[in-house]
Design an enzyme around this catalytic site. Structure first.
Site, PDB file in Angstrom:
ATOM      1  N   SER A 188       0.787  -1.233   0.000  1.00 42.95           N
ATOM      2  CA  SER A 188       0.000   0.000   0.000  1.00 42.95           C
ATOM      3  C   SER A 188       0.816   1.280   0.000  1.00 42.95           C
ATOM      4  O   SER A 188       0.349   2.299  -0.482  1.00 42.95           O
ATOM      5  CB  SER A 188      -0.958   0.004   1.182  1.00 42.95           C
ATOM      6  OG  SER A 188      -0.244   0.118   2.377  1.00 42.95           O
ATOM      7  N   HIS A 216      -5.445  -4.100  -1.653  1.00 44.67           N
ATOM      8  CA  HIS A 216      -5.279  -2.939  -2.541  1.00 44.67           C
ATOM      9  C   HIS A 216      -5.383  -3.320  -4.009  1.00 44.67           C
ATOM     10  O   HIS A 216      -4.921  -2.573  -4.880  1.00 44.67           O
ATOM     11  CB  HIS A 216      -3.942  -2.238  -2.257  1.00 44.67           C
ATOM     12  CG  HIS A 216      -3.935  -1.615  -0.897  1.00 44.67           C
ATOM     13  ND1 HIS A 216      -4.533  -0.403  -0.636  1.00 44.67           N
ATOM     14  CD2 HIS A 216      -3.467  -2.076   0.293  1.00 44.67           C
ATOM     15  CE1 HIS A 216      -4.405  -0.125   0.657  1.00 44.67           C
ATOM     16  NE2 HIS A 216      -3.769  -1.120   1.248  1.00 44.67           N
ATOM     17  N   LYS A 247     -12.383  -0.782   0.185  1.00 49.22           N
ATOM     18  CA  LYS A 247     -11.570   0.101  -0.662  1.00 49.22           C
ATOM     19  C   LYS A 247     -12.231   0.156  -2.046  1.00 49.22           C
ATOM     20  O   LYS A 247     -13.210   0.883  -2.209  1.00 49.22           O
ATOM     21  CB  LYS A 247     -10.113  -0.369  -0.642  1.00 49.22           C
ATOM     22  CG  LYS A 247      -9.562  -0.359   0.812  1.00 49.22           C
ATOM     23  CD  LYS A 247      -8.081  -0.512   0.906  1.00 49.22           C
ATOM     24  CE  LYS A 247      -7.582  -0.823   2.302  1.00 49.22           C
ATOM     25  NZ  LYS A 247      -7.723   0.263   3.284  1.00 49.22           N
TER      26      LYS A 247
HETATM   27  N1  PMP Z   1      -4.400  -5.224   4.470  1.00 48.13           N
HETATM   28  C1  PMP Z   1      -3.764  -4.154   3.964  1.00 48.13           C
HETATM   29  C2  PMP Z   1      -2.569  -4.385   3.095  1.00 48.13           C
HETATM   30  C3  PMP Z   1      -4.214  -2.857   4.244  1.00 48.13           C
HETATM   31  O1  PMP Z   1      -3.573  -1.797   3.740  1.00 48.13           O
HETATM   32  C4  PMP Z   1      -5.358  -2.679   5.066  1.00 48.13           C
HETATM   33  C5  PMP Z   1      -5.938  -1.308   5.412  1.00 48.13           C
HETATM   34  N2  PMP Z   1      -5.390  -0.214   4.920  1.00 48.13           N
HETATM   35  C6  PMP Z   1      -5.983  -3.815   5.566  1.00 48.13           C
HETATM   36  C7  PMP Z   1      -5.490  -5.069   5.258  1.00 48.13           C
HETATM   37  C8  PMP Z   1      -7.192  -3.692   6.432  1.00 48.13           C
HETATM   38  O2  PMP Z   1      -8.332  -3.579   5.627  1.00 48.13           O
HETATM   39  P1  PMP Z   1      -9.638  -2.820   6.202  1.00 48.13           P
HETATM   40  O3  PMP Z   1      -9.417  -1.360   5.970  1.00 48.13           O
HETATM   41  O4  PMP Z   1     -10.769  -3.403   5.430  1.00 48.13           O
HETATM   42  O5  PMP Z   1      -9.710  -3.151   7.660  1.00 48.13           O
END
Ligand code: PMP
Length: 404
Positions: A188, A216, A247
Site C-alpha cells: 500500500s 489494494h 476500498k
Molecule cells: N491489508 C492491507 C494491506 C491494508 O492496507 C489494510 C488497510 N489499509 C488492511 C489489510 C485492512 O483492511 P480494512 O481497511 O478493510 O480493515
C-alpha cells in the site's frame, strides 16, 4: 500512577516527533466525490480528496447506494446478532457466494473488516496447526503482523519481495514442519507488486500454503476485478486470498476466499469471526452490488488506470519526484517529516486539496511522502490544480526536483 499525566506525556512525544495525527473533518456527499465538505472552527468549505481508498468511487455508485437503501427498507438497520446467533442474514450468504465466485474458490467467509480477516485467519491458523511456521514478508500490513503474533507460532520474516531470501529461509526450516507464506499483492505505501507466481512456485517446492492479501487490488485488477492473482491467472495456486470490501468496492468489511474445509475451519475456530456482531445486511447488499458491477464493467478500471498514467506524466513534466511502480498508488516523495506535513497543511488550507502526509513509522524515516490515489472521478482540471499546487510548494520548500 497519574494516568492522565501519562497519556498527555505520551501524546506530547508524538507532537514533538511531528507524528501526532490530525484528522480532516470531512463529509462525503452523494454524487460529489472526489469533492467533500471540510469542517473547521471557521466554518465549512469544499475540498478535493486525493488520498481516498475508495479507489474507483464505488462508494458513490448509484447501484450500490440503491442496493443499500433497499436492504435497509427490507431488513432494517443492524444484523441483530453474531453470525452464529441469529445474525446470519441471507445477504451475507449471497455475498460469500459472490466472493467465492470472484476468486474461483469453493467458499468465502466475511469479517467485519479486512484488518479482522487478516488478524483472525492468521491467528487461528497459527494457534491451531501444530508446529506451523509462518513466513511473513517484511512489509506485510499491521493486521497480518498482529495476527501472526496472536497465533503464537514460529514466524520467519523474509526480505520484502526477495525470492532468494524466501527460498533460503524455507530451505533452512525443518522440512517436516507445516508452512505458510503470507504476503500482499499490491503493497500500500510503495505500490509495488509481489512476484506471486514465483512465490507460489517456492510454496509448491517446499509444501507451503500461500496467503495473499489483495486488499489494494480487488476490484481494480483482473478482467472481473478478482485482483492481481486473477490478472496473472494464479488464483487457483493460492491457498487463501484475503480482501476488503472497504476500498475499491466502496463499502466496508473483509473476507477470505479458500477451500470449503479451510473456510469452515476458520468459521468454527476464529474468535474474531465468532464473537462479534455480523455486518449490517445493507453493507452486504451494497458489497454484492459493487462486486457484481465491477465483475461485468471494465469502465472504472480503464478510467482509473488512465488517470494514474496521466497524473504520473504530469508529475514527470513538473519534475515532482514520485516512486515508480506498476500500480495505481502514486507516492510523491518528500523525504522530510516536517516538510511533508507542511506541504499537506498548505495544500489543505490554501488550495483546498486534501492529501494526508505519510510519516514514520508507516514508512521509514527520510521517505516521508504524499500517497496520492487518483480515481476515475478526478477531472483534468483537478489534476492540473493538484500538480500546479505541488509545483509551487516544491519551490517554496526548496525541494529537489526529479530530472524528467
Ligand atoms: N491489508 C492491507 C494491506 C491494508 O492496507 C489494510 C488497510 N489499509 C488492511 C489489510 C485492512 O483492511 P480494512 O481497511 O478493510 O480493515
Amino acid at each position: 500512577m497519574d494516568f492522565e499525566a501519562f497519556f498527555k506525556s505520551e501524546l506530547g512525544g508524538l507532537h514533538e516527533e511531528g507524528r501526532y495525527r490530525v484528522f480532516a473533518d470531512l463529509e462525503r456527499q452523494q454524487g460529489q466525490f472526489p469533492r467533500a465538505t471540510r469542517y473547521t472552527e471557521a466554518g465549512s468549505h469544499d475540498v478535493t480528496v486525493w488520498c481516498s481508498n475508495d479507489y474507483l468511487g464505488m462508494g458513490q455508485n448509484p447501484s450500490v447506494i440503491a442496493a443499500m437503501k433497499e436492504a435497509i427498507d427490507h431488513c432494517g438497520a443492524g444484523a441483530g446478532g453474531t453470525r452464529n446467533i441469529s445474525g446470519t442474514n441471507h445477504y451475507h450468504v449471497l455475498l460469500e457466494q459472490e466472493l467465492a465466485d470472484l476468486h474461483g474458490k469453493e467458499s468465502a467467509l466475511i469479517f467485519t473488516s479486512g484488518y479482522i480477516s487478516n488478524w483472525a485467519t492468521l491467528g487461528t491458523l497459527g494457534q491451531k496447526i501444530p508446529g506451523l511456521i509462518i513466513f511473513s514478508d517484511a512489509l506485510n500490513h499491521a493486521s497480518m503482523i498482529e495476527g501472526i503474533r496472536y497465533g503464537r507460532c514460529e514466524k520467519v520474516i523474509w526480505k520484502h519481495n526477495d525470492l532468494k531470501d524466501l527460498e533460503a529461509k524455507l530451505a533452512a526450516a525443518d522440512p517436516k514442519a507445516p508452512k505458510l507464506i503470507a504476503f500482499e499483492s499490491v503493497y500500500s505505501m510503495d505500490g509495488d507488486i509481489a512476484p506471486i507466481k514465483e512465490i507460489c512456485d517456492l510454496a509448491d517446492r517446499f509444501g507451503a500454503m500461500t496467503y495473499l492479501d489483495e486488499v489494494h487490488a480487488v476490484g481494480m485488477y483482473g478482467p472481473r476485478g478478482g485482483g492481481v492473482a486473477e490478472r496473472e491467472g494464479l488464483m487457483d495456486r493460492l491457498t487463501i486470498i484475503e480482501g476488503t470490501l472497504g476500498k475499491a468496492f466502496g463499502v466496508m468489511g473483509g473476507y477470505i476466499a479458500a477451500s470449503n474445509a479451510l473456510c469452515d475451519f476458520i468459521r468454527s475456530f476464529a474468535s474474531g469471526f465468532i464473537f462479534t456482531t455480523a455486518l449490517p445486511p445493507s453493507l452486504a447488499a451494497g458489497a454484492i452490488a459493487s462486486i457484481r458491477h465491477l465483475k461485468s464493467s471494465q469502465l472504472e478500471r480503464f478510467a482509473h488506470q488512465e488517470r494514474v498514467r496521466r497524473l504520473r506524466s504530469m508529475l514527470d513534466a513538473s519534475g515532482i519526484p514520485h516512486m515508480p511502480n506498476p500500480s495505481h498508488i502514486v507516492p510523491v516523495m518528500v523525504g522530510d517529516a516536517a516538510k511533508c506535513k507542511w506541504i499537506s497543511d498548505i495544500l489543505l488550507d490554501n488550495f483546498n486539496i486534501y492529501v494526508q502526509p505519510i510519516n514514520y513509522p508507516t514508512v521509514p524515516k527520510k521517505t516521508e511522502r504524499l500517497r496520492i490515489t487518483p480515481t476515475p472521478l478526478h477531472s483534468d482540471a483537478d489534476l492540473e490544480h493538484l500538480v500546479g499546487a505541488l509545483h509551487q510548494l516544491w519551490s517554496r520548500c526548496a525541494l529537489a526536483r526529479a530530472v524528467a
